[in-house]
Design a protein around this motif. Structure first.
Motif, mmCIF file in Angstrom:
data_model
loop_
_atom_site.group_PDB
_atom_site.id
_atom_site.type_symbol
_atom_site.label_atom_id
_atom_site.label_comp_id
_atom_site.label_asym_id
_atom_site.label_seq_id
_atom_site.Cartn_x
_atom_site.Cartn_y
_atom_site.Cartn_z
ATOM 1 N N ALA A 63 0.431 -1.581 -0.181
ATOM 2 C CA ALA A 63 0.355 -0.313 -0.274
ATOM 3 C C ALA A 63 1.109 1.421 -0.203
ATOM 4 O O ALA A 63 0.505 1.828 -0.714
ATOM 5 N N SER A 64 1.769 1.145 0.564
ATOM 6 C CA SER A 64 3.230 2.578 0.640
ATOM 7 C C SER A 64 3.632 2.631 -0.188
ATOM 8 O O SER A 64 3.585 3.759 -1.066
ATOM 9 N N SER A 65 4.026 1.843 -1.321
ATOM 10 C CA SER A 65 4.996 1.648 -2.350
ATOM 11 C C SER A 65 3.849 2.238 -3.789
ATOM 12 O O SER A 65 4.275 3.830 -3.927
ATOM 13 N N LEU A 66 2.486 1.789 -2.967
ATOM 14 C CA LEU A 66 1.063 2.247 -4.271
ATOM 15 C C LEU A 66 1.176 3.854 -4.369
ATOM 16 O O LEU A 66 0.607 4.811 -4.905
ATOM 17 N N ARG A 67 1.011 4.282 -2.885
ATOM 18 C CA ARG A 67 0.779 5.655 -2.457
ATOM 19 C C ARG A 67 1.827 7.041 -3.173
ATOM 20 O O ARG A 67 1.694 8.004 -2.669
ATOM 21 N N GLN A 68 2.761 6.464 -3.089
ATOM 22 C CA GLN A 68 4.115 6.454 -3.693
ATOM 23 C C GLN A 68 4.060 7.330 -5.166
ATOM 24 O O GLN A 68 4.382 8.224 -5.704
ATOM 25 N N HIS A 78 9.244 6.755 -12.012
ATOM 26 C CA HIS A 78 9.171 5.854 -10.757
ATOM 27 C C HIS A 78 8.112 4.312 -10.368
ATOM 28 O O HIS A 78 7.230 4.520 -9.678
ATOM 29 N N ILE A 79 7.959 4.222 -11.616
ATOM 30 C CA ILE A 79 6.918 2.952 -12.258
ATOM 31 C C ILE A 79 7.186 2.122 -11.364
ATOM 32 O O ILE A 79 6.207 1.135 -11.101
ATOM 33 N N GLU A 80 8.447 1.585 -11.169
ATOM 34 C CA GLU A 80 8.778 1.032 -10.232
ATOM 35 C C GLU A 80 8.116 0.901 -8.839
ATOM 36 O O GLU A 80 7.729 -1.249 -8.149
ATOM 37 N N GLN A 108 -6.474 6.895 -8.214
ATOM 38 C CA GLN A 108 -5.738 8.091 -9.012
ATOM 39 C C GLN A 108 -5.821 7.944 -10.344
ATOM 40 O O GLN A 108 -6.235 8.688 -10.833
ATOM 41 N N TRP A 109 -5.888 6.672 -10.730
ATOM 42 C CA TRP A 109 -5.608 6.130 -11.856
ATOM 43 C C TRP A 109 -6.651 6.184 -12.691
ATOM 44 O O TRP A 109 -6.822 7.601 -13.477
ATOM 45 N N LEU A 110 -7.850 5.800 -12.419
ATOM 46 C CA LEU A 110 -9.166 6.328 -13.215
ATOM 47 C C LEU A 110 -9.639 7.887 -12.407
ATOM 48 O O LEU A 110 -10.101 8.768 -13.978
ATOM 49 N N ASP A 111 -8.821 8.857 -11.946
ATOM 50 C CA ASP A 111 -9.318 10.143 -11.886
ATOM 51 C C ASP A 111 -8.665 10.826 -12.865
ATOM 52 O O ASP A 111 -8.733 11.648 -13.557
#
Length: 207
Positions: A63-68, A78-80, A108-111
């Motif tokens: 979750a933390s990685s995706l929030r970044q 930072h696609i990683e 976020q992606w859909l927004d």
């Protein structure tokens, strides 16, 4: 044995600086948590220990990685943060893993997709290519999950709205804060509601 090992591994994984480091470490630990070298009587305890480690140490790191991750069609950096999360897909059941994406990535992606596709002069061919580009980063096992299918259907609904010149989608639904924990909780509530409804329907008698 396993409660102590569980606590030690959970604490250590939580302290690791990256998901890839955590993945390598837990992969090395698997022989200690599988039946290949553990007595049959301890098999269930080992499986429970691994499940607890994934829930308490790994899910928060995913979750933390995706929030970044900042989704940016113009200059994706930072696609990683995303691809490192995908490396963990086989460690979880598909519904749990989809909850991480539904709560921490797709809003976020859909927004971003909605705002971009509704810009004046937008080239929808480029937008569709962007959608497919992201889709290609998902393992097939994840793409087959019902919840992930729903998220991509929402993306194509946005494109269809633009093509049809309609205004039926409310973009505010993508901007409401949500986490994977809320997603999992809401799913449990929905499952209980569905079961109660099925019981109610099944208990009716025709007169």
């Amino acid at each position: 044995r396993f409660p102590t090992l569980n606590y030690t591994i959970t604490s250590f994984i939580s302290s690791l600086p990256s998901l890839s480091t955590a993945l390598h470490f837990l992969t090395d630990m698997i022989p200690f948590l599988t039946p290949h070298i553990t007595p049959d009587a301890q098999f269930q305890a080992a499986r429970k220990s691994l499940s607890s480690i994934l829930q308490n140490a790994v899910l928060p790191k995913l979750a933390s990685s995706l929030r970044q991750l900042e989704v940016n069609p113009g200059n994706q950096e930072h696609i990683e943060y995303f691809t490192d999360v995908m490396e963990w897909s086989e460690w979880f059941d598909s519904d749990t893993f989809s909850a991480i994406l539904e709560g921490e990535f797709f809003p976020q992606w859909l927004d971003i997709l909605y705002d971009w596709s509704h810009q004046s002069g937008v080239v929808l061919k480029e937008v569709c290519g962007w959608i497919e580009g992201w889709r290609s980063l998902f393992p097939n096992s994840v793409l087959e999950n019902r919840y992930i299918i729903l998220q991509f259907n929402r993306a194509w609904d946005i494109i269809n709205e633009v093509l049809e010149g309609g205004n039926q989608i409310d973009p505010s639904v993508y901007r409401q804060p949500i986490t994977y924990r809320h997603v999992l909780q809401n799913r449990l509530i929905q499952e209980k509601t569905d079961r109660m409804r099925d019981v109610s329907i099944g208990s009716r008698c025709d007169i």
